[in-house]
Design an enzyme around this catalytic site. Structure first.
Site, short mmCIF file in Angstrom:
data_model
loop_
_atom_site.label_atom_id
_atom_site.label_comp_id
_atom_site.label_asym_id
_atom_site.label_seq_id
_atom_site.Cartn_x
_atom_site.Cartn_y
_atom_site.Cartn_z
N CYS A 12 -0.37 -1.75 -2.81
CA CYS A 12 -1.51 -2.68 -2.89
C CYS A 12 -1.09 -3.91 -2.10
CB CYS A 12 -1.80 -3.05 -4.34
SG CYS A 12 -1.98 -1.62 -5.42
N PRO B 26 -2.49 -9.80 0.11
CA PRO B 26 -2.63 -10.35 1.46
C PRO B 26 -1.38 -10.24 2.33
CG PRO B 26 -2.27 -12.13 -0.11
CD PRO B 26 -2.31 -10.86 -0.92
N GLY B 27 -0.33 -9.58 1.84
CA GLY B 27 0.78 -9.28 2.74
C GLY B 27 2.07 -10.04 2.49
N GLY B 28 2.12 -10.84 1.45
CA GLY B 28 3.35 -11.59 1.15
C GLY B 28 4.54 -10.66 0.99
N LYS B 29 4.35 -9.63 0.19
CA LYS B 29 5.47 -8.74 -0.10
C LYS B 29 5.70 -7.77 1.08
CE LYS B 29 4.60 -9.27 -5.00
NZ LYS B 29 3.27 -9.95 -4.94
N ASP C 171 -4.26 -0.94 1.11
CA ASP C 171 -5.02 -1.78 0.18
C ASP C 171 -6.42 -1.23 0.08
OD1 ASP C 171 -4.29 -4.63 -1.21
OD2 ASP C 171 -6.44 -4.28 -1.06
N ASP D 59 -7.51 3.85 -1.14
CA ASP D 59 -6.73 3.99 -2.37
C ASP D 59 -5.42 4.67 -2.03
OD1 ASP D 59 -5.75 4.82 -4.90
OD2 ASP D 59 -7.79 4.78 -5.69
N CYS E 180 1.39 -9.69 -12.28
CA CYS E 180 1.46 -11.11 -12.65
C CYS E 180 0.69 -11.30 -13.97
CB CYS E 180 0.94 -12.01 -11.53
SG CYS E 180 -0.76 -11.72 -11.06
#
Lengths: 297, 164
Positions: free
Chosen positions: A108, A111-114, A132, A159, A227
């Site tokens: 998932c 927005p791409g941080g990880k 995503d 998915d 989170c």
């Protein structure tokens, strides 16, 4: 008894040793080591009046003590020298520890941080497949990959259960699952969440976990993070995973956070659930978070 | 636009005096140097190294290609910090912001660099670079701030995963 509202959540958190603490979280950035080193970036930002303090529990995270302007719009940000990424959100990739040359699935990704953090850890070598589901989240993901100079990633909208068609077995999988969030993640959070919503998140998380494990190589690692502070989405999901999936829970070696709870609402869980980490915001000064590391048997 | 009128990277780079062959693959409206070719049949949105985006009849460079332009362009103009800030906000370049240049003349296409030597965009010279006054001397064509404006234009992301 109402299953919504601040009092409901306060009551249930107290039952499991937590609490609600209204905190203002500091802004945190992660140095993008694909573009620049911390040693080069910090003096450059200091010259512009930005004060940073290294976080003790992440490799490249810095708390923003002071900034005279928005850090999202200056040249250094546009050139991808750093990524504004909450402190706890930097931990899953550090626990996953992807290496250059590995094949990694980010379930998932937006927005791409990880994703960008994993690519940096892999020194842009190897392969990341990023999925995503939500179309409206894709532009941010693509923009962040471009900005951060990511070259080892392939993105699909859809998915992650569809990843089977790629015919790949992954060395490592990051499942930063959709979740209920936490009271620091959204204004008015208490009034927007209830037990039904939590149950719905749990169903999605279990479905994703089950699918993702199908794509993981034997002996491979899957890091599951949310989170959310809700034990149904954290420890109780891990108990379910131990009972239903071919995994063992490995120890998450972190100096921050508490061990996963093994007694929840009167139910005793497998002792390995303690290998997970739970972040109560008032203790960690981060958003609420839960992280587990699974090894496929 | 029919395929013969599609903008090409070769033509795009030629305007900066660069002669470079880029073996790019087009996915949607973006050009990539793809490593994982076997995945292309599954229709990815992004794969490998992003080189440029198509915008109408033009190409706009990726952040990485922009840096290559900054190094390889025939003409370069370096601006001071104030000029840099204005430029990435979408403004033209004024003579008083220029600290260094390679003597371009009117109508030349120039890479705009900041004092760190990073390329922050490009423009076209519209007047001699020492022309004083309120008139810009370089008309902005593309700047790095385009990245943010592009993102803001796209549907505002309602993040259901916190600020991760």
């Amino acid at each position: 008894m109402d299953s919504v509202g601040k009092e409901f959540f306060e009551r249930r958190y107290k039952q499991i040793g937590g609490d609600i603490a209204p905190l203002e979280l500091p802004q945190v950035l992660r140095v993008n080591t694909l573009r620049i080193t911390a040693k080069e970036l910090i003096p450059r930002l200091e010259k512009k009046g930005v004060q940073l303090k290294r976080l003790s529990f992440t490799r490249n995270g810095f708390e923003v003590i002071k900034s005279p302007f928005s850090l999202g719009a200056i040249t250094e940000s546009l050139l991808g020298y750093y990524y504004i990424q909450e402190a706890a959100a930097q931990i899953p990739v550090e626990v996953l520890d992807p290496k250059p040359g590995e094949i990694v699935l980010d379930c998932c990704a937006a927005p791409g941080g990880k994703t960008t953090q994993a690519a940096a850890a892999m020194q842009n070598q190897g392969t990341i497949i990023a999925y995503d589901l939500k179309e409206h989240r894709i532009p941010s993901l693509l923009m962040n990959l471009e900005r951060c100079g990511i070259k080892n990633t392939t993105v699909f909208q859809g998915d992650v259960v569809q990843a089977g068609r790629l015919g790949l077995k992954f060395d490592k999988i990051l499942l930063d699952a959709p979740c209920s969030g936490n009271y620091l993640s959204e204004p008015g959070w208490f009034d927007k969440r209830d037990e039904q919503g939590i149950e719905s998140s749990v169903n999605i998380q279990r479905r994703l976990l089950k699918s993702a494990l199908d794509f993981l190589a034997q002996g491979g690692t899957l890091v599951y993070s949310i989170c959310s502070l809700e034990p149904e989405e954290g420890e109780l999901n891990m108990q379910w995973a131990i009972e239903h999936l071919p995994i063992r829970l490995a120890k998450v070696n972190l100096q921050i956070g508490d061990s996963g709870l093994t007694n929840i609402f009167g139910k005793s869980l497998h002792p390995d659930v303690a290998n997970c980490r739970r972040f109560w915001p008032q203790k960690t000064m981060t958003q609420g978070f839960f992280i587990a590391k699974m090894v496929k048997l | 636009m029919n395929s013969s009128n599609k903008p090409t990277l070769k033509k795009f780079l030629a305007q900066f005096g660069m002669s470079v062959e880029v073996p790019a693959t087009i996915l949607g409206r973006s050009h990539f140097i793809v490593k994982e070719r076997a995945l292309l049949s599954h229709r990815p949105l992004f794969s490998g190294e992003l080189v440029a985006h198509e915008r109408g009849d033009f190409l706009i460079p990726s952040v990485d290609l922009l840096q290559k332009i900054g190094k390889g362009a025939r003409h370069k103009v370096t601006v001071n910090a104030h000029g840099e800030w204005l430029f990435i906000c979408g403004r033209d370049v004024f003579a008083k912001s220029i600290v260094k240049h390679t003597n371009p003349v009117t109508e030349d296409r120039v890479a705009i660099l900041n004092e760190e030597g990073e390329c922050i965009g490009y423009g076209q010279v519209t007047a001699p670079l020492d022309t004083p006054g309120k008139r810009p001397v370089i008309a902005r064509i593309f700047d790095l701030g385009d990245l943010l404006r592009r993102e803001r234009k796209s549907k505002k992301v309602k993040d259901d995963k916190g600020n991760s």
